[in-house]
Each structure stands twice: as C-alpha cells, then as structure tokens.
Design a protein around this motif. Structure first.
Motif, PDB file in Angstrom:
ATOM      1  N   ASN A   1      26.496  -4.185   0.614  1.00 29.93           N
ATOM      2  CA  ASN A   1      26.564  -3.235   2.109  1.00 29.93           C
ATOM      3  C   ASN A   1      25.558  -3.094   2.798  1.00 29.93           C
ATOM      4  N   ALA A   2      24.375  -3.575   1.873  1.00 30.86           N
ATOM      5  CA  ALA A   2      23.102  -3.668   1.847  1.00 30.86           C
ATOM      6  C   ALA A   2      22.687  -3.449   3.622  1.00 30.86           C
TER       7      ALA A   2
ATOM      8  N   GLY B   1      22.480  -2.483  -2.545  1.00 26.40           N
ATOM      9  CA  GLY B   1      24.031  -3.144  -2.441  1.00 26.40           C
ATOM     10  C   GLY B   1      24.867  -4.269  -2.098  1.00 26.40           C
TER      11      GLY B   1
ATOM     12  N   ARG C   1      10.019  -0.421  -5.862  1.00 27.29           N
ATOM     13  CA  ARG C   1      11.569  -1.923  -5.840  1.00 27.29           C
ATOM     14  C   ARG C   1      11.400  -1.967  -3.990  1.00 27.29           C
TER      15      ARG C   1
ATOM     16  N   LYS D   1      17.509  11.882  -8.746  1.00 35.41           N
ATOM     17  CA  LYS D   1      17.712  11.042  -9.561  1.00 35.41           C
ATOM     18  C   LYS D   1      16.400   9.695  -9.668  1.00 35.41           C
TER      19      LYS D   1
ATOM     20  N   ILE E   1      18.297   3.077  -3.036  1.00 34.62           N
ATOM     21  CA  ILE E   1      18.528   1.790  -3.320  1.00 34.62           C
ATOM     22  C   ILE E   1      19.660   1.074  -3.597  1.00 34.62           C
ATOM     23  N   GLU E   2      21.071   1.607  -3.845  1.00 40.73           N
ATOM     24  CA  GLU E   2      22.235   0.867  -2.848  1.00 40.73           C
ATOM     25  C   GLU E   2      22.435   0.677  -1.731  1.00 40.73           C
ATOM     26  N   MET E   3      21.750   1.311  -0.391  1.00 44.10           N
ATOM     27  CA  MET E   3      21.682   0.876   0.645  1.00 44.10           C
ATOM     28  C   MET E   3      21.057   0.112   0.760  1.00 44.10           C
TER      29      MET E   3
ATOM     30  N   GLU F   1      18.341   6.952  -5.455  1.00 45.70           N
ATOM     31  CA  GLU F   1      19.682   6.189  -5.766  1.00 45.70           C
ATOM     32  C   GLU F   1      20.853   5.597  -4.668  1.00 45.70           C
ATOM     33  N   GLU F   2      20.892   6.612  -3.789  1.00 44.82           N
ATOM     34  CA  GLU F   2      21.694   6.157  -2.678  1.00 44.82           C
ATOM     35  C   GLU F   2      21.267   5.412  -1.878  1.00 44.82           C
TER      36      GLU F   2
ATOM     37  N   ALA G   1      19.940   8.587   3.361  1.00 35.85           N
ATOM     38  CA  ALA G   1      20.745   8.487   1.791  1.00 35.85           C
ATOM     39  C   ALA G   1      19.934   9.563   1.398  1.00 35.85           C
TER      40      ALA G   1
END
Length: 141
Positions: free
Chosen positions: A51-52, A49, A75, A66, A44-46, A41-42, A37
């Motif tokens: 497709n965690a 999200g 988080r 970001k 956190i998405e990984m 932000e990327e 990542a």
C-alpha cells in the motif's frame, strides 16, 4: 503506489519532535495530510510496500531505530519509483559526516532541528511554506 497527493511523510522516532513538527505545520496553515513512520523500517514499508504512498515531500530524521535515516535515503534514491521524491533531512545531528553523506546520497535539503520550540516552529513553518507551497516538484507518475 497510492495516488499522489499533498501528503507529507514524516519519519521521526521522537514523539515530542513528531508532535512539535505536526503542530508547527498545522499552526502555519499547512493542511496537508501527514503520515508518520516511527522508524526506518516503517518508512521503507510505507514507500515500497503493498500500500505504498507517494508523498509530496519526505521529512526524514537520521537517527532512527531499525533502519537508520541514511539507509532510508539511499533506498529512496536507488529506486526508480521514488528517486525524484523531495527529501528533507530534519535532524538534530550536528555531525559533518551526516551532512556530507546526506548530500552524497541525493538529499534535497538538510536542516538541523533548532533546540528551542519557537525556533523549531519557525523553521518548520518556513520548511512547509517552501516545500509545499513555493516549490514546484517534478511529476510523480
């Protein structure tokens, strides 16, 4: 969340540090799949999200675009899904407040990136051996 495996999540915005870290891990015969990542932000998405992923260890830089690394760590630790994931801060920051705040937020280890490549490669090798071979992580189910 995706099946837990021997996955490493490297959160690193510097392409040179990314390549050095991956190269050092591979040179140390760490064969784990490595996902990268390139900003907070990327990451956190990984992790959260659709497709965690569920990595065996997260190598987290602090100075990220970001969303900064300390916020990513916060988080991770506040979610029941990720609270127990091992997180290693791997940073060039030499600020004591970053070190203290990382531990306040529940980091498992804090490592300052050595400046020269040989020392960086050795630190990465030791990090990989410990977290991916010697350490017994809690179940991630």
């Amino acid at each position: 969340m995706a099946e837990a495996g021997r996955l490493i999540l490297l959160v690193e915005d510097d392409p040179d540090h990314e390549l050095l870290t991956i190269r050092a891990l591979k040179k140390s015969n760490i064969a784990n799949d490595i996902r990268v990542a390139r900003d907070g932000e990327e990451a956190i998405e990984m992790l959260f999200g659709a497709n965690a992923i569920k990595p065996q260890v997260i190598l987290l830089d602090l100075k990220l675009p970001k969303v900064e690394g300390l916020e990513v760590l916060r988080r991770i630790r506040e979610s029941d899904l990720t609270r127990m994931l091992p997180v290693v801060v791997l940073t060039s920051s030499d600020e004591e407040r970053d070190l203290v705040r990382s531990y306040q937020l529940g980091v498992n280890s804090y490592i300052r990136k050595p400046v020269n490549f040989t020392d960086f490669a050795e630190a990465t090798r030791q990090l990989g051996m410990y977290w991916l071979v010697l350490n017994e992580a809690p179940p991630l189910s």
